[in-house]
Design an enzyme around this catalytic site. Structure first.
Site, short mmCIF file in Angstrom:
data_model
loop_
_atom_site.label_atom_id
_atom_site.label_comp_id
_atom_site.label_asym_id
_atom_site.label_seq_id
_atom_site.Cartn_x
_atom_site.Cartn_y
_atom_site.Cartn_z
N LYS A 118 -15.18 0.11 4.07
CA LYS A 118 -14.70 1.05 3.46
C LYS A 118 -15.53 2.43 2.95
CE LYS A 118 -10.87 -1.52 3.39
NZ LYS A 118 -10.95 -2.59 4.18
N THR A 165 0.92 -1.14 -0.05
CA THR A 165 -0.09 -0.04 -0.13
C THR A 165 0.95 1.42 0.10
OG1 THR A 165 -1.41 1.27 1.29
CG2 THR A 165 -0.01 -0.23 2.69
N ASP A 166 0.26 2.20 -0.55
CA ASP A 166 0.97 3.54 -0.39
C ASP A 166 1.04 4.12 1.15
OD1 ASP A 166 -1.88 4.32 -0.28
OD2 ASP A 166 -1.60 5.94 -1.73
N GLU A 167 0.09 3.47 2.05
CA GLU A 167 0.04 4.41 3.23
C GLU A 167 1.30 3.90 4.11
OE1 GLU A 167 -3.18 3.47 5.72
OE2 GLU A 167 -4.60 3.73 3.89
N PRO A 222 -21.05 9.56 7.47
CA PRO A 222 -19.98 10.06 8.44
C PRO A 222 -18.79 10.33 7.68
CG PRO A 222 -20.29 7.47 8.51
CD PRO A 222 -21.23 8.08 7.46
N LYS A 249 1.90 -3.04 7.57
CA LYS A 249 2.37 -3.49 6.10
C LYS A 249 3.72 -3.08 5.71
CE LYS A 249 -0.06 -4.54 3.03
NZ LYS A 249 -0.31 -6.03 2.34
N TYR A 256 -2.22 -0.33 11.23
CA TYR A 256 -2.12 -1.12 9.76
C TYR A 256 -0.97 -0.97 8.59
CZ TYR A 256 -3.36 -1.56 4.61
OH TYR A 256 -3.17 -1.94 3.42
P1 NAD Z 1 -9.79 -7.44 2.07
O1 NAD Z 1 -9.86 -7.08 3.53
O2 NAD Z 1 -10.90 -6.79 1.33
O3 NAD Z 1 -9.45 -8.91 1.91
C1 NAD Z 1 -8.40 -9.57 2.79
C2 NAD Z 1 -8.49 -11.01 2.29
O4 NAD Z 1 -7.46 -11.68 3.05
C3 NAD Z 1 -9.75 -11.69 2.92
O5 NAD Z 1 -10.24 -12.54 2.12
C4 NAD Z 1 -9.38 -12.42 4.29
O6 NAD Z 1 -10.18 -13.49 4.61
C5 NAD Z 1 -7.86 -12.78 3.64
N1 NAD Z 1 -7.11 -12.86 5.17
C6 NAD Z 1 -7.12 -11.99 6.23
N2 NAD Z 1 -6.42 -12.47 7.22
C7 NAD Z 1 -5.99 -13.76 6.76
C8 NAD Z 1 -5.19 -14.97 7.17
N3 NAD Z 1 -4.49 -14.53 8.54
N4 NAD Z 1 -4.75 -15.90 6.45
C9 NAD Z 1 -5.32 -16.19 5.32
N5 NAD Z 1 -6.18 -15.13 4.77
C10 NAD Z 1 -6.40 -14.09 5.42
O7 NAD Z 1 -8.55 -6.52 1.67
P2 NAD Z 1 -8.26 -5.97 -0.05
O8 NAD Z 1 -8.66 -4.49 0.35
O9 NAD Z 1 -8.63 -6.63 -0.92
O10 NAD Z 1 -6.34 -5.72 0.02
C11 NAD Z 1 -5.61 -6.89 -0.30
C12 NAD Z 1 -4.29 -6.35 -0.23
O11 NAD Z 1 -4.15 -5.15 -0.94
C13 NAD Z 1 -3.85 -6.24 1.16
O12 NAD Z 1 -2.57 -6.75 1.27
C14 NAD Z 1 -4.01 -4.70 1.37
O13 NAD Z 1 -2.82 -4.30 2.19
C15 NAD Z 1 -3.73 -4.31 0.03
N6 NAD Z 1 -3.89 -2.98 -0.50
C16 NAD Z 1 -5.35 -2.49 -0.35
C17 NAD Z 1 -5.90 -1.33 -0.91
C18 NAD Z 1 -7.20 -1.08 -1.04
O14 NAD Z 1 -7.62 0.01 -1.23
N7 NAD Z 1 -8.23 -1.75 -0.69
C19 NAD Z 1 -4.91 -0.58 -1.64
C20 NAD Z 1 -3.34 -0.76 -1.85
C21 NAD Z 1 -2.96 -2.07 -1.21
O1 DAU Z 2 -4.05 3.86 0.39
C1 DAU Z 2 -4.45 2.52 0.36
C2 DAU Z 2 -5.15 2.00 1.58
O2 DAU Z 2 -6.58 2.57 1.08
C3 DAU Z 2 -5.21 0.62 1.80
O3 DAU Z 2 -4.04 0.14 1.88
C4 DAU Z 2 -6.05 0.01 2.77
O4 DAU Z 2 -6.23 -1.20 2.77
C5 DAU Z 2 -7.65 0.72 2.71
O5 DAU Z 2 -8.51 0.36 3.62
C6 DAU Z 2 -7.61 2.13 2.22
O6 DAU Z 2 -7.26 2.99 3.65
P1 DAU Z 2 -7.92 4.30 3.95
O7 DAU Z 2 -7.94 4.39 5.43
O8 DAU Z 2 -7.52 5.42 3.04
O9 DAU Z 2 -9.63 3.84 3.27
P2 DAU Z 2 -10.86 4.17 3.96
O10 DAU Z 2 -12.18 3.70 3.08
O11 DAU Z 2 -11.12 3.56 5.33
O12 DAU Z 2 -11.23 5.66 4.21
C7 DAU Z 2 -10.61 6.55 2.94
C8 DAU Z 2 -10.73 8.03 3.75
O13 DAU Z 2 -12.22 8.34 4.06
C9 DAU Z 2 -9.83 8.31 4.76
O14 DAU Z 2 -9.52 9.73 4.72
C10 DAU Z 2 -11.02 7.99 5.93
C11 DAU Z 2 -12.20 8.70 5.17
N1 DAU Z 2 -13.20 7.95 5.94
C12 DAU Z 2 -13.62 6.69 5.93
C13 DAU Z 2 -14.69 6.22 6.68
C14 DAU Z 2 -14.76 4.55 6.66
C15 DAU Z 2 -14.41 8.93 6.42
O15 DAU Z 2 -14.34 10.24 6.43
N2 DAU Z 2 -15.54 8.28 6.91
C16 DAU Z 2 -15.73 7.04 7.16
O16 DAU Z 2 -16.89 6.64 7.39
#
Ligand code: NAD
Ligand code: DAU
Length: 353
Positions: free
Chosen positions: A194, A130-132, A210, A159, A155
């Site tokens: 999310k 992730t970029d985080e 929210p 990562k 988190y």
């Molecule tokens: P998600 O939370 O939707 O899915 C995570 C998956 O991992 C689920 O299927 C869960 O069952 C599985 N999992 C969790 N713990 C586990 C364990 N102990 N053993 C085996 N499986 C397990 O997540 P996502 O949004 O699909 O993210 C996938 C990957 O991409 C992550 O590594 C996340 O850090 C990365 N990522 C996500 C985003 C985003 O915006 N969602 C952006 C950049 C990178």
């Molecule tokens: O940047 C990549 C990351 O993006 C991934 O690595 C993470 O797995 C993914 O969850 C996501 O993280 P964020 O914290 O950016 O995503 P989230 O959807 O939780 O929040 C997006 C933005 O919205 C953040 O600034 C917080 C805000 N937010 C989020 C929620 C859930 C709100 O204002 N209200 C809310 O209820």
């Protein structure tokens, strides 16, 4: 080639498998996933009977189970998505984030080393990150592959730690690895904790929207299949040992995102946009809330020729439409009914977390 995907029942992993399993009959895809709250195996319905696809319920924190899965499926390549992924949950309970994201990644790296030994020709561990990990930007600037790590949340710290392990296993043991660091994804199959699915569903149901703090935090949004295509491109054409940033050139404040979603939901349902916009509610800010993310994706664009296909407008409309059209999936995830399905189908194949 045997491709082992971890976390393939989650949001990005399921989109990745749905894209690639039908396209690559020549590869065998094995999905190992613990099926936590964030997974819905029904997301995999379109591919579950494909001859080149198999599923195993495996928790990556269980080293013996990981080793057994590797011995059984003999992967040539691992694409590692599995993680605890939600920042707010990591603030409430960081321990599982360290276990899954750090220790789970360690177990996978060791399983690769154990299976491949010195024989790493044609093998690959691809780490999805992730970029985080880079922390927060001010009003200007971008994250580059060379930006120093400065994670803010449990988190992102977990990562960042996993990225360090992956690089260390490359330098110390010569494990062939690649890492991608991507910005915020959105699209079908995302768990409605999310921002984007939460806001679409709340707006549709006329519930409060929210928004943390003043809603001025900026995220760089990328449609999920653009991320999946980028990962696959890096897997096939990227250089071993390298990192690639992936982003959408779609920097928006959270308020801009929520406003756009209210208008789209109103348009797609024939509703009143002003009534939905009035549902916005500013709430207590997230602790350690990063202000701005923005990716410089010029390395993957120039070196590998990847560019995103969806714009913010096309991707958001598709996403809104998907959530409106897939009420069954949404209710299933929300009611927890899918957990009963998991117990019925996988109950004897490993313990529920
Ligand atoms: P998600 O939370 O939707 O899915 C995570 C998956 O991992 C689920 O299927 C869960 O069952 C599985 N999992 C969790 N713990 C586990 C364990 N102990 N053993 C085996 N499986 C397990 O997540 P996502 O949004 O699909 O993210 C996938 C990957 O991409 C992550 O590594 C996340 O850090 C990365 N990522 C996500 C985003 C985003 O915006 N969602 C952006 C950049 C990178
Ligand atoms: O940047 C990549 C990351 O993006 C991934 O690595 C993470 O797995 C993914 O969850 C996501 O993280 P964020 O914290 O950016 O995503 P989230 O959807 O939780 O929040 C997006 C933005 O919205 C953040 O600034 C917080 C805000 N937010 C989020 C929620 C859930 C709100 O204002 N209200 C809310 O209820």
């Amino acid at each position: 080639m045997n491709v082992l995907v971890t976390g393939g029942a989650g949001f990005i992993g399921a989109n990745f498998l749905r894209l690639l399993v039908p396209r690559h009959a020549e590869h065998r895809f094995v999905n190992i996933d613990a099926l936590t709250y964030a997974a819905n195996p029904k997301s995999l319905a379109p591919i579950e009977d494909a001859p080149n696809y198999a599923f195993e319920r495996v928790d990556i924190t269980d080293a013996d189970a990981v080793t057994a899965a590797f011995a059984k499926h003999e992967p040539d390549m691992v694409v590692h998505f599995a993680a605890e992924s939600h920042v707010d949950r990591s603030i409430l309970g960081p321990k599982q984030f360290l276990r899954t994201n750090f220790e789970g990644t360690f177990n996978l790296l060791e399983a690769c080393r154990g299976l491949w030994g010195e024989n790493t020709e044609g093998k690959l561990f691809h780490h999805v990150s992730t970029d985080e990990v880079y922390g927060s930007l001010g009003a200007e600037g971008f994250f580059y592959e060379t930006t120093a790590y400065d994670p803010s949340s449990p988190y992102s710290a977990s990562k960042a730690a996993s990225d360090h392990l992956v690089r260390a296993w490359h330098r110390t043991y010569g494990l062939p690895v690649k890492i991608t660091n991507c910005s915020n994804n959105y699209g079908p199959l995302q768990f409605p904790e999310k921002l984007i699915p939460l806001m679409i569903l709340n707006a549709h149901e006329k519930k409060p929207l929210p928004i943390y703090g003043e809603g001025l935090n900026v995220r760089d949004w990328l449609y999920v299949t653009d991320h999946c295509e980028a990962i696959w491109k890096v897997v096939l054409e990227g250089k071993v040992g390298e990192t690639y940033n992936i982003g959408g050139h779609n920097e928006k404040t959270n308020i801009e995102v929520v406003d756009a979603l209210c208008r789209l939901v109103a348009e797609e349902t024939g509703g009143d946009a002003e009534a939905l916009l009035a549902l916005k509610k500013f709430v207590k800010d997230r602790p350690g809330h990063d202000m701005r993310y923005a990716i410089d994706a010029s390395k993957i664009e120039k070196d590998l020729g990847w560019t995103p296909k969806e714009t913010f407008e096309t991707g958001m409309r598709k996403t809104v439409r998907w959530y409106l059209d897939n009420d069954g999936w949404v209710q299933d995830v929300r009611s927890g009914d899918y957990k009963k399905w998991i117990e019925a189908n996988y109950g004897d194949r490993g313990g529920e977390k």
